[in-house]
Design an enzyme around this catalytic site. Sequence first.
Site, PDB file in Angstrom:
ATOM      1  CD  GLU A 328     -59.744 -50.633  86.780  1.00 12.10           C
ATOM      2  OE1 GLU A 328     -60.377 -51.871  87.021  1.00 12.10           O
ATOM      3  OE2 GLU A 328     -58.896 -50.270  85.777  1.00 12.10           O
ATOM      4  CB  CYS A 329     -54.580 -46.995  88.765  1.00 12.68           C
ATOM      5  SG  CYS A 329     -53.053 -46.862  89.123  1.00 12.68           S
TER       6      CYS A 329
END
Length: 460
Positions: A328-329
């Site tokens: 994620e991210c």
Amino acid sequence: MALAIAGERSGVGKTTVTLALLAALQRRGLQVQSFKVGPDYIDPMFHTQVTGRACRNLDPVLTSEAYVQECFARHTAGVDCALVEGVMGLFDGATGAEDWASTAHIARLLNIPVLLVLDCSRLSRSAAAIAHGYRSFDPRLQFAGVVLNRVGSDRHLELLQSALEPLNLPILGVLRRQVEITIPDRHLGLVPTGELDQFHSLIDRLADLGEACFDWPQLLPLLDAPPRQPSKQFSSQNLLIQSPVRIAVARDRAFNFYYADNLDCLEQLGAELVSWSPLSDPHLPVDVQGLYLGGGFPEVFAEQLADNASGRDGVRRAIQAGLPTYAECGGLMYLCQQIQGFDQQSWPMVGILPTTAVMGARLTLGYRRAIAQQTSSLVAAGTTVCGHEFHRSTLTKTTPQPLFQTWRYDPSSQEAPSLEGWRSQQVHASYLHLHWGSRPELAARFVRSCAQFQQPIAKF
């Protein structure tokens, strides 16, 4: 009753007030469960460090109203006190046009009163007008009282008390303007606790502030955690994986954005979580069958990540061998070929994704509705999810086969949909932060993907 700490707007000091309350309660030897409204990661880190209990996010956009109520009931069972830190201004919701997912919304859902923090640094009698307006704006809300922050002098306090007296709204705390407790911040908010060398002394100062500045005889009865019956609606038991699965979780100063409920969900499904540091560990943990790369600040620690060449090489070879990986991210950025910092300097990363993450001034922020365009280790094609984006990086190249089609959460928005995310081998990499609390089937799909990995990593 528990309390919701709300601000009349962002920046009025509700985080300082919340931390001072938590630190003082902890010093008194009470078991305190804290919550944070919204998708924030950093404020919950501070809560957790102060109380010793994982702070829980209450976000009906990322989860649901029912999950918010269930989460609150489950985690207040058996504790002495409960405190909910709000988000933005009291009535500011996910779209700005209504109060869905606002602090007011959560307070109504949980049936708990609001303690309103007022920034009094540039007003006196007007404080009463603000307090009256907030209390009367939504008659469904209960108000416990107000906290007066940044009070300049005894005379200033007298004026505020005189103005508020006709409202019959208790003043439950007074924080003076000269009280200097500053938590440093940077481009995505507060600096996380793991990077603050003097954090323990900060907690002591917050506890001192809390002891001195609040009306404890009135406050303590309001903070009693009410007994509530948790729902079984979101149980993961029927999704339990029978064989043990070891999943490496990146946990260090560069990667620390995780919802506690996500980690709990994996463990409840039968996964064994093994912490691992991309900054300092030369190899992945042995015998892992999956990798979870959360968000964080890889751009701040890009040089150190680049210096750990054996660690990066091990991750690359493990993924090439088929290791299921959820990123994620910040985790997505780590899997890129390079990260280019704010100073334009570039640092090599894992290199699984053929693109560079470039830091810039523009902040991408907000809730997103997304439909999976491909099947990955986490989602099946066609699956709809709600997530949250919060980053200042962009990618130099996009994949011809994106993972998600996304829209702004606000249904009134006329913005065209975007294509986002990467699926490469067994990698699911996206800027979207997801909360699995009300969607345990997503976590179960990832754990099953890991369980199917037949050659656990011996040493990479």
